[in-house]
Design a protein around this motif. Structure first.
Motif, PDB file in Angstrom:
ATOM      1  N   ALA A  30       0.838  -1.200   0.000  1.00 13.26           N
ATOM      2  CA  ALA A  30       0.000   0.000   0.000  1.00 13.26           C
ATOM      3  C   ALA A  30       0.874   1.252   0.000  1.00 13.26           C
ATOM      4  N   ALA A  31       1.989   1.199   0.726  1.00 14.89           N
ATOM      5  CA  ALA A  31       2.903   2.342   0.756  1.00 14.89           C
ATOM      6  C   ALA A  31       3.509   2.593  -0.624  1.00 14.89           C
ATOM      7  N   VAL A  32       3.809   1.524  -1.341  1.00 11.66           N
ATOM      8  CA  VAL A  32       4.355   1.682  -2.697  1.00 11.66           C
ATOM      9  C   VAL A  32       3.313   2.323  -3.612  1.00 11.66           C
ATOM     10  N   ARG A  54       6.338  -6.373  -6.760  1.00 10.50           N
ATOM     11  CA  ARG A  54       7.714  -6.491  -7.220  1.00 10.50           C
ATOM     12  C   ARG A  54       8.650  -5.650  -6.356  1.00 10.50           C
ATOM     13  N   VAL A  55       8.212  -4.457  -5.997  1.00 11.42           N
ATOM     14  CA  VAL A  55       9.051  -3.573  -5.179  1.00 11.42           C
ATOM     15  C   VAL A  55       9.284  -4.173  -3.799  1.00 11.42           C
ATOM     16  N   VAL A  56       8.236  -4.699  -3.194  1.00 19.09           N
ATOM     17  CA  VAL A  56       8.382  -5.307  -1.869  1.00 19.09           C
ATOM     18  C   VAL A  56       9.322  -6.510  -1.933  1.00 19.09           C
ATOM     19  N   LYS A  57       9.187  -7.315  -2.989  1.00 18.07           N
ATOM     20  CA  LYS A  57      10.087  -8.456  -3.163  1.00 18.07           C
ATOM     21  C   LYS A  57      11.525  -7.980  -3.349  1.00 18.07           C
ATOM     22  N   ALA A  58      11.710  -6.930  -4.135  1.00 19.47           N
ATOM     23  CA  ALA A  58      13.050  -6.390  -4.356  1.00 19.47           C
ATOM     24  C   ALA A  58      13.639  -5.839  -3.057  1.00 19.47           C
TER      25      ALA A  58
END
Length: 211
Positions: A30-32, A54-58
């Motif tokens: 949610a933040a992303v 994808r960002v959280v995984k990265a």
């Protein structure tokens, strides 16, 4: 360790090594989405729908150093070295990290040397130690000192030398936008700090064979 080294070691104990409550994956995603909107785009459009995941995984990969304990990496000392007590140097250890001020990358090379005091650590452990501190939100100065202090605490060597050479994207792609500028930091303890000739030897060996 002398009082100065002990003081520095205490001051550098990172918040990262203390437990704290993490947000959930859903909260992170949610933040992303909020940041995507702040950037001026629509997080619901097709090309961005899976971007938060994808960002959280990265992020888990970029900042995996928060999960690692430097002391555990350096916990195995090899004492059967046939009396070897001269300098051990591993140079050109590549790293990628993220600036804690802007969360953009900085990257470069780390050079580590130490004088054993009865035992040595596996050479690959030095590269792993670099990864632990690189994969956190960092400043180059703090990372340099943390690597040196971790070696001091675990190996109790007669001296440690650490040099980091890096390019910072917060300087290259934003702000003054000076691509190619290199920042160099060093940290010396023990013999390297007390005897300038040892610093010269370290720097000479690091530069040997380089243009």
């Amino acid at each position: 360790m002398d009082d100065v080294v002990k003081s520095l070691s205490t001051r550098l104990s990172p918040v990262a090594d203390k437990p704290f409550d993490r947000p959930t994956r859903e909260e992170a995603e949610a933040a992303v989405r909020t940041l995507i909107r702040w950037a001026g785009d629509d997080p619901t459009r097709e090309g961005l729908q899976d971007t938060p995941k994808r960002v959280v995984k990265a992020f888990r990969e970029f900042y995996s150093g928060y999960q690692d304990n430097p002391a555990e990496i350096l916990d195995k000392i090899f004492s059967e070295v046939e009396g070897y007590d001269d300098l051990v140097l591993v140079r050109d250890i590549p790293f990628y990290s993220h600036c804690e001020h802007h969360m953009v990358p900085f990257y470069g090379m780390v050079h580590i040397a130490y004088y054993p005091n009865g035992g040595v650590v596996g050479l690959s452990k030095l590269a792993r130690l670099v990864e632990v501190y690189a994969r956190r939100l960092q400043t180059q100065e703090t990372m340099t000192a943390q690597i040196a202090m971790a070696l001091e605490d675990s190996l109790e060597p007669r001296g440690v030398a650490v040099m980091i050479e890096a390019e910072h994207m917060c300087m290259s792609m934003r702000g003054v936008q000076k691509a190619g500028a290199t920042t160099l930091t060093t940290q010396f303890t023990g013999l390297f700090k007390d005897e300038p000739s040892e610093q010269v030897r370290f720097l000479t060996l690091v530069r040997h064979g380089k243009a």
